[in-house]
Design a protein around this motif. Structure first.
Motif, short mmCIF file in Angstrom:
data_model
loop_
_atom_site.label_atom_id
_atom_site.label_comp_id
_atom_site.label_asym_id
_atom_site.label_seq_id
_atom_site.Cartn_x
_atom_site.Cartn_y
_atom_site.Cartn_z
N SER A 180 27.43 45.02 50.57
CA SER A 180 26.92 43.67 50.28
C SER A 180 28.04 42.70 49.93
O SER A 180 28.95 43.02 49.17
CB SER A 180 25.92 43.73 49.13
OG SER A 180 26.55 44.21 47.96
N ASP A 181 27.93 41.49 50.48
CA ASP A 181 28.91 40.46 50.14
C ASP A 181 28.35 39.45 49.16
O ASP A 181 29.04 38.50 48.77
CB ASP A 181 29.40 39.75 51.41
CG ASP A 181 28.30 38.98 52.11
OD1 ASP A 181 27.12 39.14 51.74
OD2 ASP A 181 28.62 38.21 53.04
N HIS A 182 27.10 39.63 48.75
CA HIS A 182 26.54 38.73 47.76
C HIS A 182 25.43 39.44 46.98
O HIS A 182 24.74 40.33 47.50
CB HIS A 182 25.97 37.47 48.42
CG HIS A 182 24.75 37.75 49.27
ND1 HIS A 182 24.86 38.22 50.57
CD2 HIS A 182 23.43 37.64 49.00
CE1 HIS A 182 23.65 38.38 51.07
NE2 HIS A 182 22.76 38.05 50.13
N ALA A 183 25.25 39.02 45.74
CA ALA A 183 24.17 39.53 44.89
C ALA A 183 23.96 38.54 43.75
O ALA A 183 24.92 37.94 43.26
CB ALA A 183 24.51 40.91 44.33
N THR A 184 22.71 38.37 43.35
CA THR A 184 22.41 37.45 42.26
C THR A 184 21.42 38.10 41.30
O THR A 184 20.67 39.01 41.66
CB THR A 184 21.80 36.13 42.77
OG1 THR A 184 20.58 36.41 43.46
CG2 THR A 184 22.76 35.40 43.68
N ALA A 185 21.42 37.59 40.08
CA ALA A 185 20.49 38.08 39.05
C ALA A 185 20.07 36.92 38.17
O ALA A 185 20.87 36.02 37.88
CB ALA A 185 21.13 39.18 38.22
#
Length: 378
Positions: A244-249
Motif C-alpha cells: 500500500s502507498d496510502h492509508a488513513t485513520a
C-alpha cells in the motif's frame, strides 16, 4: 402554576408530534430553517423577543428572551437539529403507546424544545418575574460538533450565573454533572506501492506504518483516568497483492480534564514525530474541539439546588458523568456553573427505537420551571 402546566399535557404531546414529524437533520439547511421558523412563530406568539442569528452553512440559530429582559442570569441551551436524513420523519413518523413516544429526534431533543416552550408559556401566563432572567439559545448544528455555534454559545454564556442544558436525562432519570472533552484527528500515511510478489523490496507499506501508529495511539488509553483514544475508521491500499502507498485513520480522543488534554496532545505529537517503516511519511491533523465539562464546587452547589427542588416535587434526582459530548462543555469551560441532562427521560437517541418516557414529560417540565424560579430568587 403547576396545575396549569399539568393540564397542558395533551397539548404538549400534540406539539411534540408536530415537531417530530418535521425533519431537521443538521446538514439540511432548508428543513432546519423551516423548523426554526415554526419555533420563531410559537415563541413570538407568547410575547417573546426572538433574534435570528443567520447562518450560511447550517440553519439559523435563535436567541430568545422576554421583551423586558436586560441582563439575564440564566442561559438555557437547546438545539433544533437531529442526526436523521431528509425523509425520515415521513417514513417513520411520531408514534406512541401507553408508556412511550417514538420518532426521529423525539428525545434528542424535540421533547426538550416542547418543555422549554411550555415553561416560558407558563411563566408568561402567570407574569412571573423569573422569565426576565432567562435567555434561551437554540442552535442548529449541535449534532455535527457545534462548529458554527460555539462562538455564539460562549458569547451568551459570558457573565451568566448559571447554565442549564436540556439534553435528555439518562434512562434512569439521572442528570449530567460532568462530560468528557473530545478531539477528532485524521492520520494519513504515504508509502510507496510495489507488487508484493515480484518486487516487494521496492515497496514501503503505508498500512504497516499505520498499524504501528494504531497500537501506540490505543496505548494512550487509561480508562481509570477517563482517557480513551480510539481509531474508529481506517482505509488504505488498492489490492491484496500491492504494497500500500496510502492509508488513513480517523481518531477519536476523550478525556476528563483540561490538564489531560494538554498531556494527550503532547503524546500525540511524540507518536507522530517518527516513523517505524523507513520511507513512509505522516500527516496528522485535527484538534481538541470540545473541552471537558468538569464537576466543580460551583456545579455541586447548583446540583444541590436542583436536587432540593426535585425532592419538593417528589422527583428524586441523581447525577452522573458521561463520555458523550454536548454544548454544556463550552459554558462550563468558561467557569459558568453548568448542569446538563435536564430534559425529559428517554433513551436510544440517534436510533430507530429512540423513545421518550411519557411519564417523565410533564414532571421534568415542572422541574425545569421550579429550578428557574428557585435560581432567580438568589
Amino acid at each position: 402554576m403547576d396545575d396549569y402546566l399539568i393540564n397542558k399535557e395533551a397539548e404538549m404531546i400534540d406539539l411534540l408530534e408536530q415537531f417530530v414529524n418535521m425533519d431537521s437533520g443538521s446538514l439540511d439547511i432548508h428543513e432546519v430553517n423551516q423548523f426554526s421558523r415554526e419555533l420563531q412563530r410559537l415563541f413570538t406568539c407568547i410575547g417573546m423577543d426572538v433574534v435570528v442569528n443567520e447562518q450560511k452553512d447550517v440553519g439559523n440559530h435563535l436567541v430568545i428572551r422576554s421583551k423586558e429582559c436586560v441582563h439575564p442570569s440564566i442561559l438555557i441551551l437547546t438545539h433544533m437539529d437531529t442526526v436523521f436524513e431528509k425523509g425520515t420523519a415521513k417514513n417513520r413518523p411520531f408514534s406512541r403507546d401507553t408508556h412511550r413516544a417514538y420518532g426521529p429526534g423525539v428525545i434528542d431533543m424535540k421533547a426538550s424544545l416542547v418543555s422549554i416552550y411550555y415553561v416560558m408559556k407558563t411563566l408568561k401566563e402567570f407574569s412571573r418575574q423569573s422569565i426576565h432572567e432567562v435567555e434561551l439559545l437554540i442552535t442548529s448544528d449541535e449534532e455535527i460538533g457545534s462548529i458554527y455555534s460555539r462562538d455564539l454559545i460562549e458569547k451568551h454564556a459570558h457573565n451568566k450565573r448559571y447554565c442549564l442544558v436540556l439534553e435528555p436525562a439518562r434512562k434512569n432519570g439521572a442528570i449530567v454533572s460532568a462530560r468528557r472533552g473530545k478531539g477528532n484527528f485524521t492520520l494519513e500515511v504515504k508509502g510507496k506501492a510495489a507488487h508484493s510478489g515480484i518486487e516487494p523490496e521496492r515497496g514501503r507499506s503505508a498500512i504497516e506504518e499505520l498499524a504501528y501508529k494504531i497500537i501506540e495511539l490505543h496505548d494512550i488509553t487509561d480508562e481509570e483516568e477517563g482517557i480513551n483514544v480510539n481509531v474508529g475508521l481506517i482505509e488504505g491500499g488498492t489490492s491484496a497483492n500491492t504494497i500500500s502507498d496510502h492509508a488513513t485513520a480517523q481518531v477519536d480522543v476523550r478525556f476528563r480534564t483540561q490538564e489531560q488534554a494538554i498531556e494527550i496532545e503532547q503524546k500525540l505529537n511524540d507518536i507522530m514525530a517518527n516513523t517505524e517503516v523507513d520511507g513512509t511519511k505522516i500527516s496528522f491533523e485535527g484538534e481538541i474541539n470540545r473541552p471537558p465539562m468538569e464537576k466543580t464546587e460551583q456545579t455541586e452547589k447548583l446540583l444541590r439546588i436542583i436536587k432540593r427542588v426535585g425532592d419538593e416535587l417528589q422527583i428524586f434526582i441523581k447525577d452522573t458523568e458521561t463520555g458523550g459530548a454536548s454544548d454544556a462543555s463550552f459554558p462550563s469551560a468558561l467557569g459558568v456553573p453548568t448542569v446538563d441532562g435536564l430534559g425529559p427521560v428517554g433513551g436510544n437517541p440517534h436510533r430507530e427505537d429512540e423513545y421518550l418516557d411519557l411519564s417523565s414529560f410533564v414532571p421534568r417540565t415542572l422541574l425545569l420551571l421550579h429550578v428557574i424560579e428557585e435560581l432567580t430568587k438568589r
